[in-house]
Design an enzyme around this catalytic site. Structure first.
Site, PDB file in Angstrom:
ATOM      1  N   GLY A   6       0.798  -1.217   0.000  1.00 52.32           N
ATOM      2  CA  GLY A   6       0.000   0.000   0.000  1.00 52.32           C
ATOM      3  C   GLY A   6       0.832   1.269   0.000  1.00 52.32           C
ATOM      4  N   SER A   7       0.294   2.283   0.670  1.00 56.61           N
ATOM      5  CA  SER A   7       0.801   3.646   0.496  1.00 56.61           C
ATOM      6  C   SER A   7       2.265   3.862   0.837  1.00 56.61           C
ATOM      7  CB  SER A   7      -0.045   4.602   1.327  1.00 56.61           C
ATOM      8  OG  SER A   7      -1.375   4.535   0.895  1.00 56.61           O
ATOM      9  N   VAL A   8       2.893   2.958   1.591  1.00 59.26           N
ATOM     10  CA  VAL A   8       4.327   3.183   1.837  1.00 59.26           C
ATOM     11  C   VAL A   8       5.083   3.204   0.511  1.00 59.26           C
ATOM     12  CG1 VAL A   8       4.356   2.270   4.182  1.00 59.26           C
ATOM     13  CG2 VAL A   8       4.780   0.751   2.274  1.00 59.26           C
ATOM     14  N   LYS A  13       4.327   4.883  -1.962  1.00 59.88           N
ATOM     15  CA  LYS A  13       4.364   6.251  -2.491  1.00 59.88           C
ATOM     16  C   LYS A  13       5.733   6.873  -2.263  1.00 59.88           C
ATOM     17  CE  LYS A  13      -0.548   6.892  -2.172  1.00 59.88           C
ATOM     18  NZ  LYS A  13      -1.636   7.018  -1.231  1.00 59.88           N
TER      19      LYS A  13
END
Lengths: 111, 558
Positions: B275-277, B279
């Site tokens: 997920g967002s890690v 980014k």
């Protein structure tokens, strides 16, 4: 009396030398055997000691395992009153010195 | 007489020759003796070998970076029988089973009735039983002392040290790695025997930090009722693994536990869509390639449509965002647009450089291969940019994060100590130093104002990124089952350590309505950092010096 004193002397010396060197070799062999035995015995002891040391080290590691220490501290914390260290409690000597100086300046200014 | 004299002269010459030869030979022997005498006396432990030595193949101790023993050899007794020498089989069977009731009577009788020379009856029996069996005084029954592996580190280091089988061969973890690196050859040559000092194997793990991470993870699992948790602490500069914990874990002293599936090492052998890690990595790519800078803006007013897929924001701001805002508000739209500006090919090249497409070559044998999509259309590029569609191990993310903040140098993480210089030598540059500097600023900002606020620890300047990923299930993503992670580095201005925490399916805490990473993974990271920071000698820094004055008062009270 003796026909060839020189020859006899040579023979005697040779025999003597042979006997004594044989004796010396025999003694050395015995010494070596004894030493080998002693070495073997010592090595057995060293190996037993090493084993003991590694057992003690293993026990030591098990005893000061952080999980065990933490459990002990938790159980006895009403007596020990230990807390986790926080970052505020850590300062370098220079920081402490400059803080102390500012403190004294402040006191000097207020007086 | 004359003839005799002539002969005599000839004989003399021959005798002289013989004497000369003898003297020569003795001189050689003497010289050899002298050289042997001069040579330093070497210990001859080959003198007293017995069959005993054959079963005592030794393994080196495994110690942590401070010398705490994590695995060592202990002597135990194993019971054997020589059926050929047993006089009364019935008596032997009766007496043995009275002391060792766990032995099966029928099979024991069968095996003792044979004419074999040697059979094991029971391996590794306790000292008490040994004494009792000894007192039975049975002929043809005896003991050999064997070495047994003991793990004082226990559960805390189970996944790292691994374990051995009953023959003392490493079958998991570092034990297996040690075997692979030449110990087997030593044992085969008879050089690795008990009592011989094998140099201990030192690992980069710090047992204190390892315990702190494990302890905080188990608290987090309890508090947020998650089914599993992973915590990794890497040295940001050398990529040494300082701590790696995956709960539930197993006790290497009871290796059967390791077979239970939930106890696998998720940090290295489990793959997740994090997920967002991710980014963090997409931003680093964009900054390094120059397609964005910290002042670029991304239009996040409308959901992004790619074919039949629509990408929406979780914390939708519905306005034009700057790059720091995209990162801070964890905008999927903004991040996907960065990936699309970069293009699929460059994105793949960067991910490959960050090690995301290959199995991580650490020393541990249990390492999973990432699940990489076979096709890479725009929608994949977009979803991978915020961590969906590409499943990697948590260790992949931690190692890549270290490269993002340490100035751009990536190397495979290691469980053996290594210096910064060595890492620079084997490592490779994956992003520029300037891009890395900008990443540190973004991470710092996110932990100060963004979703990572709860990861702050006073004095340790944490920077980091949250990730709340919906877990992939058959036919899509489950909105109620989440994988929460927090990727942090501290002190963020000049990172020394990277910390990654992953919580599997956390539930909202009591009194909380949500279970996002900022609410559970981030505080777990904060707890870990506040405990391990002082242990790992990270000097805390405070901007205003009044804190120091307070520290003095605190420290010198009473």
């Amino acid at each position: 009396m003796v026909k060839h004193p020189a020859r006899l002397a040579v023979v005697l010396i040779t025999v003597l030398a042979a006997t004594s060197s044989a004796t010396a070799v025999f003694m050395m062999k015995k010494d070596a055997e004894r030493d080998a035995k002693a070495i073997g015995e010592l090595q057995r002891k060293i190996s037993a000691e090493r084993q003991r040391i590694s057992e003690l080290e293993a026990e030591w590691s098990a005893l000061d395992h952080p999980a065990r220490l933490q459990a002990l501290v938790d159980r006895h914390n009403d007596v020990l009153r230990l807390e986790n260290i926080t970052a505020e409690q850590i300062a370098t000597v220079i920081e402490v010195a400059s803080a102390a100086r500012r403190e004294s300046e402040k006191r000097g200014a207020s007086q | 007489m004359r003839r005799g004299k002539r002969n005599d002269q000839g004989a003399r010459g021959r005798i002289a020759l013989v004497i000369l030869a003898c003297v020569g030979i003795y001189a050689v022997i003497g010289a050899r003796l002298v050289t042997l005498g001069m040579a330093p006396a070497e210990a001859h432990d080959g003198l007293l070998f017995s069959p005993q030595d054959d079963v005592q193949a030794a393994r080196p101790d495994i110690v942590d970076r401070n010398g705490e023993v994590l695995a060592t050899d202990l002597a135990t007794a194993s019971l054997f029988a020589e059926p050929r020498n047993i006089i009364d089989v019935d008596e032997a069977v009766e007496k043995l089973t009275s002391v060792l009731p766990e032995l099966d009577i029928e099979s024991l009788r069968a095996s003792l009735s044979t004419d074999r020379g040697f059979i094991w009856l029971k391996r590794e029996i306790s000292a008490l039983k040994r004494e009792q069996v000894h007192n039975l005084g049975l002929p043809g029954i005896g003991f050999l002392s064997e070495t047994k592996r003991f793990y004082p580190g226990g559960r805390a280091v189970g996944h790292i040290v691994g374990h051995v089988n009953v023959d003392n061969a490493g079958i998991a973890g570092l034990e297996k790695a040690v075997d692979g690196s030449g110990l087997m050859a030593l044992q085969a040559a008879g050089l690795a025997r008990k009592g011989r000092a094998l140099a201990p194997v030192r690992v980069s793990v710090d047992l204190r930090a390892q315990h702190a991470v494990r302890d905080e993870l188990s608290r987090a699992m309890e508090r947020y009722r998650s089914i599993a948790a992973v915590g990794i602490v890497l040295n940001a500069r050398t990529l040494e693994v300082v701590a790696m914990s995956s709960l539930p874990d197993y006790d290497p002293n009871h290796p059967a536990e390791a077979l239970e599936k939930p106890r696998m090492n998720r940090a290295l052998a489990g793959v997740f869509e994090l997920g967002s890690v991710f980014k963090t990595f997409t931003m680093a790519m964009g900054l390094d390639a120059g397609v964005i800078n910290l002042n670029s803006t991304m239009d996040a007013r409308y959901p992004l449509r790619l074919g039949r897929f629509t990408i929406k924001d979780f914390h939708a701001k519905s306005r034009v965002l700057t790059i720091p805002e995209v990162f801070k508000y964890s905008s999927n739209i903004g991040t996907a647009k960065v990936a699309l500006m970069l293009g699929a090919e460059r994105q793949k090249a960067y991910l490959k450089a960050f090690g995301m497409f290959d199995r991580l070559e650490t020393e541990l044998p249990e390492a999973a291969r990432p699940l990489v999509p076979s096709r890479w259309p725009d929608v994949t590029a977009a979803t991978v940019s915020f961590g969906h569609g590409l499943a990697v191990t948590p260790m992949h993310a931690a190692a890549a994060a270290a490269a993002m903040v340490n100035g751009g140098i990536f190397a495979a993480p290691t469980f053996y100590p290594r210096s910064e210089a060595e890492t620079m030598q084997i490592g490779r540059r994956v992003i520029s130093a300037e891009a890395s500097d900008k990443m540190r600023r973004l991470l710092k900002l996110n932990a100060e104002e963004g979703s990572g606020r709860r990861a702050q620890v006073p004095g340790f300047d944490v920077g980091g990124k949250t990730g709340t990923a919906e877990k992939a299930v058959a036919g899509g993503y489950a909105s109620d089952r989440r994988l929460n992670s927090f990727l942090a580095a501290f002190p963020i201005d000049d990172p020394q350590y990277v910390v990654l925490v992953v919580l599997d399916e956390p539930k909202p805490e009591e009194g909380q309505y949500a279970a996002t990473a900022g609410l559970n993974a981030a505080p777990t990271v904060a707890n870990i950092i506040s405990r391990i920071g002082p242990m790992l000698n990270v000097t805390p820094r405070f901007n205003d010096n009044d804190d120091v004055a307070r520290a003095m008062t605190v420290a010198y009270q009473d």
